[in-house]
Every structure is written in structure tokens, then in C-alpha cells.
Design an enzyme around this catalytic site. Structure first.
Site, PDB file in Angstrom:
ATOM      1  N   HIS A 182      -3.635   0.834  -3.394  1.00 38.32           N
ATOM      2  CA  HIS A 182      -4.495   1.189  -2.261  1.00 38.32           C
ATOM      3  C   HIS A 182      -5.156  -0.062  -1.660  1.00 38.32           C
ATOM      4  O   HIS A 182      -5.199  -1.100  -2.291  1.00 38.32           O
ATOM      5  CB  HIS A 182      -5.568   2.160  -2.746  1.00 38.32           C
ATOM      6  CG  HIS A 182      -4.987   3.324  -3.483  1.00 38.32           C
ATOM      7  ND1 HIS A 182      -4.726   4.524  -2.891  1.00 38.32           N
ATOM      8  CD2 HIS A 182      -4.566   3.449  -4.784  1.00 38.32           C
ATOM      9  CE1 HIS A 182      -4.193   5.358  -3.787  1.00 38.32           C
ATOM     10  NE2 HIS A 182      -4.084   4.722  -4.933  1.00 38.32           N
ATOM     11  N   ASN A 186      -5.398   9.258   6.009  1.00 39.84           N
ATOM     12  CA  ASN A 186      -5.373   8.105   6.927  1.00 39.84           C
ATOM     13  C   ASN A 186      -5.373   8.602   8.366  1.00 39.84           C
ATOM     14  O   ASN A 186      -6.119   8.092   9.202  1.00 39.84           O
ATOM     15  CB  ASN A 186      -4.131   7.236   6.720  1.00 39.84           C
ATOM     16  CG  ASN A 186      -4.129   6.463   5.413  1.00 39.84           C
ATOM     17  OD1 ASN A 186      -3.081   6.093   4.900  1.00 39.84           O
ATOM     18  ND2 ASN A 186      -5.315   6.206   4.855  1.00 39.84           N
ATOM     19  N   ARG A 246      -0.413   9.824  -3.252  1.00 42.98           N
ATOM     20  CA  ARG A 246       0.172   9.026  -2.169  1.00 42.98           C
ATOM     21  C   ARG A 246       0.923   7.792  -2.657  1.00 42.98           C
ATOM     22  O   ARG A 246       1.887   7.357  -2.027  1.00 42.98           O
ATOM     23  CB  ARG A 246      -0.888   8.674  -1.121  1.00 42.98           C
ATOM     24  CG  ARG A 246      -2.152   7.992  -1.630  1.00 42.98           C
ATOM     25  CD  ARG A 246      -3.226   8.047  -0.524  1.00 42.98           C
ATOM     26  NE  ARG A 246      -4.476   7.332  -0.801  1.00 42.98           N
ATOM     27  CZ  ARG A 246      -5.481   7.812  -1.530  1.00 42.98           C
ATOM     28  NH1 ARG A 246      -5.371   8.978  -2.124  1.00 42.98           N
ATOM     29  NH2 ARG A 246      -6.593   7.111  -1.680  1.00 42.98           N
ATOM     30  N   GLU A 278      -7.672   4.041  -6.112  1.00 40.23           N
ATOM     31  CA  GLU A 278      -8.491   3.443  -5.050  1.00 40.23           C
ATOM     32  C   GLU A 278      -9.958   3.347  -5.459  1.00 40.23           C
ATOM     33  O   GLU A 278     -10.438   4.120  -6.305  1.00 40.23           O
ATOM     34  CB  GLU A 278      -8.350   4.282  -3.764  1.00 40.23           C
ATOM     35  CG  GLU A 278      -9.127   3.779  -2.547  1.00 40.23           C
ATOM     36  CD  GLU A 278      -8.827   2.339  -2.119  1.00 40.23           C
ATOM     37  OE1 GLU A 278      -8.828   1.425  -2.971  1.00 40.23           O
ATOM     38  OE2 GLU A 278      -8.615   2.116  -0.914  1.00 40.23           O
ATOM     39  N   ARG A 290       0.867  -1.173   0.000  1.00 39.16           N
ATOM     40  CA  ARG A 290       0.000   0.000   0.000  1.00 39.16           C
ATOM     41  C   ARG A 290       0.908   1.230   0.000  1.00 39.16           C
ATOM     42  O   ARG A 290       2.093   1.150   0.292  1.00 39.16           O
ATOM     43  CB  ARG A 290      -0.876   0.003   1.249  1.00 39.16           C
ATOM     44  CG  ARG A 290      -1.942  -1.082   1.220  1.00 39.16           C
ATOM     45  CD  ARG A 290      -2.745  -1.095   2.513  1.00 39.16           C
ATOM     46  NE  ARG A 290      -3.502   0.131   2.704  1.00 39.16           N
ATOM     47  CZ  ARG A 290      -4.176   0.418   3.821  1.00 39.16           C
ATOM     48  NH1 ARG A 290      -4.169  -0.429   4.838  1.00 39.16           N
ATOM     49  NH2 ARG A 290      -4.859   1.546   3.925  1.00 39.16           N
ATOM     50  N   HIS A 291       0.348   2.379  -0.307  1.00 34.42           N
ATOM     51  CA  HIS A 291       1.106   3.629  -0.174  1.00 34.42           C
ATOM     52  C   HIS A 291       1.460   3.826   1.296  1.00 34.42           C
ATOM     53  O   HIS A 291       0.863   3.205   2.184  1.00 34.42           O
ATOM     54  CB  HIS A 291       0.249   4.793  -0.664  1.00 34.42           C
ATOM     55  CG  HIS A 291      -1.101   4.831  -0.008  1.00 34.42           C
ATOM     56  ND1 HIS A 291      -1.296   5.293   1.284  1.00 34.42           N
ATOM     57  CD2 HIS A 291      -2.301   4.395  -0.442  1.00 34.42           C
ATOM     58  CE1 HIS A 291      -2.561   5.163   1.600  1.00 34.42           C
ATOM     59  NE2 HIS A 291      -3.207   4.610   0.595  1.00 34.42           N
TER      60      HIS A 291
END
Ligand SMILES: *[C@@H]1O[C@H](CO)[C@@H](O)[C@H](O)[C@H]1NC(C)=O
Ligand SMILES: CC(=O)N[C@H]1CO[C@H](CO)[C@@H](O)[C@@H]1O
Length: 451
Positions: A367, A237, A281, A302, A230-231
Site C-alpha cells: 500500500h 480509491n 486488494r 496499510e 501498489r495494489h
């Protein structure tokens, strides 16, 4: 390639009939087709003749059993074939199957005629898929694989098994006739030579068939690794918001810096292709990676949360309570208003999967939802489970697809990050407790090597 669209395609019933000598990777290809179609929600099932033969009591045959001059044994194998075919019919009729794969050798003309006739009588379209191979290294490594894993050879040594299996191949060679454009022009077929050195295609008519053909054309068997991450942790977040296009957080940038070393340490000096989404990201996470080939895919963006983009789960629960509940009830199918469902994401990922099959070493930075879908494809995770899988931040995942399953390794970067995991029935965000009953431990349902 002849291409004709068929108006009643939704009624199509397709039987993919494998053709080829033993040890040509037929079972491997069959399994892959089933996994791919299941991932796309196309009902599909593999019928392996060896299993039926064993059900008839022939559990540890030696090569002589496969001799085509022994009438009695030939009849037994005929019966195994018919049992398999009966099951295929039953599955199409009772369970609305769409694609059956008949995993057998089907080496002669007569056999193929029999199958074609019986398929057509039952409104099933047969497509023959031959794996033809004269690459001895490839065959030898398949022979070792089979000799060491086949139930036929449980009671003998590996050496005895190998010797016997080579002789079994010779028995089949006696009668085997490969598919050809001259002799088989009236049937739909695909012939793969040395897996992907050369491909011959005849009379492929429907969209479904052409998708399977395109898929098998992309299969490579050289060992490879796929890396997933994932980033890094993002500003959104931290704020518990979903969607958006925010920058990485402080710790997210630390992960991006550290990722270079972690990848190097685990992948060695292999030249990787790095694929990211088009969002900031993921690109920021990839920025320090030293590889030349970098590609941005819109398809890796995403899952689109539509009107909920930029909201926290608490806000969604308050403003759209019915949607919040509907999503928990069926997370795979639920489509955000003006946005996407997991099913939508799988459909847009299909070209990414095709490309991945044909590539060697790829690192994908994407994502949470997208990664769950990609992971589900490789690990054969059922649809009810895949949207609930835990894929933490700041963790590199290594996938090694093998003949009989995919090996997974998770490498933690040891940089703290928030959890973005949301459990069913709550708007609270955070991992489930790993203590307590087995039901709470998210990873127990996903064995590290899945057969
Ligand atoms: C398949 O591989 C073998 C061994 O490498 C080679 O001799 C043969 O020419 C190949 N066949 C084709 C059609 O490329
Ligand atoms: C004639 C021939 O080769 N037929 C074979 C087709 O495949 C099944 C399953 O392996 C065999 O039982 C038949 O003998």
C-alpha cells in the site's frame, strides 16, 4: 552468544570499529549500517579515515605510503586516526550521537587496544566488526570498484590504480591480525567471514548491538532486484476513501492481469517470491502471478487510519479539523486516533527489511504508506520527505541495490487510475501539477541513483 540487558541503555554510546584489509567491503557495510539505523531514527554517523588522511594533504598516495616501516608516514596516519576520533567525541557530546561507525582498517593489536582504551575513557562502548574474506573473486571485484571510484586514484589509469591497490593490500597484510576468540575474548566483536559464510560473535551485550549484529548477519552481496508495486486501483480509491478492505475496481483487475506480463518482460525468467499484505486488494493484484512462493505479511498492511478508516480526506477535515492539520504539520509523527503514524509503520516493517536483505528476488505488492517507508529505506530518503513522496498506482518499481547506491526504474502499466495523492494543506486528492516551479515536481528531490 552472551546476552545481558543493560538498564541504562538509553544512555548508550556505541562506536562500531571496522576491521579488515582493504577491499573487504568495510565501507559498503558501514554505509548500510548507517542507512538502516537512520531509517529507524537512531542518530548515527560514519567517520571514514581516508577522508581525514586526505584532509592532511595526502591526496594521491601510492602503496609505499601505507608501508608500516616508514615512520614518518605512519605518524601521519596516526594523526588522521586521532583527528577522526576527536570528531567522534565531539559528535557524541555536541549532537547526542548514538552510533558512530569508524571506517578504517585497524589491523593490529596495538591499534585496537588504543581505540578500546580511548572509547572506554569517554564512556563509549566499542564494538569491533571485522570483514574477513579470502574469496578472491569477491576481493578482485572490490578492487576494481575502488580503483575506479576512489579519489586517491583520480589522476592515474584504472590499470595503474589496480596494481597499486593490490600492493597497498600487501602492505597491510604485513601487520594485519584477524580477530579471534582466543586472543580477543575481552572485547565485543563480530567477525564476518566471506560476508556471510561464517559468523563469529563475542560478548555482544546490549539490545542495540544485537540489532546491528543481526542486521549485518543478513547482508548479502550477490546482485539482486527488488520489485515494488501498489495494489491495483480499488473501489475505495475511486470513492476517495482511505483504509478499508475493498475489492479492486475494474481497472484494478486489469492491472492485476497485465502485471504478470510486465514483470516477466522486465525480470525475465527469474523465480520471484511474491509478498502481499493480508488485505484483499493486494492479494487480488497478485492473483495472476505465476510464482509458487507467495507470502502474506500482516506487517505489509496499510497504515491504520484508526477512527478515520473508511473516510474521505474532506470528511476528516470536517469532522477532525485539528487532527487533519496536525497530520499535515508533521506527517511522519502524527498518529491517527486509534491508529498508526509513519513511525509506527517503519517499526513494524523492520522484520520485513531484515528478511528482504537476506533474500534474492522479491516482488512486494502493498500500500501507499508502506511502500513509501520501504522505498525510503532503500533510497535513504529523509523522514520529512518520505510521507510526501509520490508513488502512483499501476506502476512497477524496480530497485537494484548496488555497492554505492540503489538504482530505480519505474515502469508504467499504461492503465489509467485515479490519483490518491494528497498534498499538504488541502483535502483535495490528485497529483501536484508537474509543470511550474521545481518545487512542484515531486520526483526531482529523489535522484535515480542516490549516493
Ligand atoms: C571463503 O571463500 C573461499 C573462496 O570461495 C573459500 O575457499 C573459503 O573456504 C571460504 N571461507 C569460509 C570460512 O567459508
Ligand atoms: C596499526 C593499524 O593498522 N592502525 C590503523 C587503524 O586504522 C587507521 C585508519 O585506516 C590507520 O590509520 C591505522 O594505521
Amino acid at each position: 552468544m552472551v546476552f545481558r540487558s543493560v538498564s541504562n541503555e538509553k544512555d548508550l554510546r556505541l562506536c562500531v570499529v571496522m576491521v579488515g584489509l582493504p577491499a573487504r567491503g568495510k565501507s559498503f557495510i558501514s554505509q548500510k549500517i548507517i542507512r538502516y539505523l537512520s531509517w529507524l531514527s537512531i542518530p548515527s554517523k560514519c567517520f571514514n579515515i581516508g577522508t581525514y588522511r586526505r584532509d592532511l594533504g595526502i591526496t594521491e598516495p601510492n602503496f609505499q605510503f601505507f608501508s608500516f616501516t616508514n615512520e614518518e608516514n605512519f605518524q601521519l596516519r596516526e594523526r588522521a586516526m586521532k583527528l577522526a576520533f576527536d570528531d567522534i567525541l565531539k559528535w557524541f557530546n555536541d549532537e547526542n550521537g548514538v552510533v558512530a561507525v569508524l571506517d578504517a582498517t585497524n589491523s593490529t593489536n596495538e591499534r585496537r587496544k588504543w581505540i578500546k582504551k580511548h572509547c572506554e575513557q569517554n564512556n563509549i562502548h566499542p564494538m569491533f566488526l571485522e570483514s574477513y574474506c579470502n574469496d578472491n573473486d569477491l576481493i578482485s571485484s572490490n578492487v576494481v570498484d575502488i580503483a575506479s571510484t576512489s579519489p586517491d586514484y583520480e589522476k592515474v589509469t584504472l590499470e595503474q590504480a589496480k596494481v597499486d591497490f593490490w600492493k597497498r593490500i600487501d602492505e597491510y597484510k604485513e601487520v594485519y591480525r584477524s580477530l579471534s576468540l582466543e586472543m580477543d575474548q575481552d572485547i565485543s566483536f563480530v567477525k564476518l567471514i566471506n560476508v556471510s559464510d561464517e559468523i563469529i560473535i563475542n560478548k555482544i551485550q546490549t539490545y542495540l548491538e544485537s540489532r546491528i549484529v543481526f542486521y549485518v548477519m543478513n547482508i548479502r552481496i550477490k546482485p539482486k532486484c527488488i520489485w515494488l508495486s501498489r495494489h491495483g486501483e480499488s473501489i475505495y480509491n475511486l470513492e476517495q476513501k482511505i483504509g478499508g478492505d475493498s475489492d479492486l475496481s475494474e481497472r484494478g483487475f486489469q492491472y492485476a492481469k497485465k502485471l504478470k506480463g510486465i514483470v516477466k518482460e522486465n525480470a525475465g525468467n527469474v523465480e520471484l517470491s511474491v509478498w502481499t499484505s493480508t488485505l484483499k486488494r493486494t492479494r487480488q493484484t497478485a492473483q495472476h502471478l505465476p510464482y509458487k512462493k507467495k507470502l502474506q505479511w500482516k506487517a505489509l498492511d496499510e497504515l491504520d487510519a484508526g477512527v478515520c478508516d473508511g473516510m474521505t480526506y474532506e470528511e476528516i477535515e470536517e469532522i477532525y479539523p485539528d487532527d487533519f492539520k496536525a497530520r499535515d504539520d508533521d506527517k511522519y509523527e502524527y498518529r491517527y486516533r486509534g491508529g498508526e503514524s509513519y513511525r509506527d509503520v517503519v517499526i513494524r516493517l523492520e522484520p520485513v527489511i531484515m528478511e528482504l536483505e537476506g533474500q534474492e528476488n522479491v516482488l512486494i505488492i502493498t500500500h501507499q504508506a508502506v511502500l513509501r517507508c520501504i522505498y525510503a529505506y532503500f533510497m535513504n530518503v529523509p523522514q520529512e520527505e518520505s510521507p510526501w513522496m509520490s508513488i502512483p498506482l499501476h506502476t512497477l518499481i524496480k530497485l537494484e541495490p548496488r555497492a554505492y547506491g540503489t538504482k530505480v526504474t519505474r515502469i508504467k502499466a499504461n492503465i489509467p487510475a485515479v490519483s490518491t495523492y494528497k498534498d499538504k494543506g488541502t483535502s483535495h486528492v490528485g497529483e501536484r501539477l508537474e509543470t511550474g516551479s521545481g518545487a512542484h515536481s515531486l520526483l526531482t528531490g529523489t535522484p535515480e541513483i542516490k549516493k
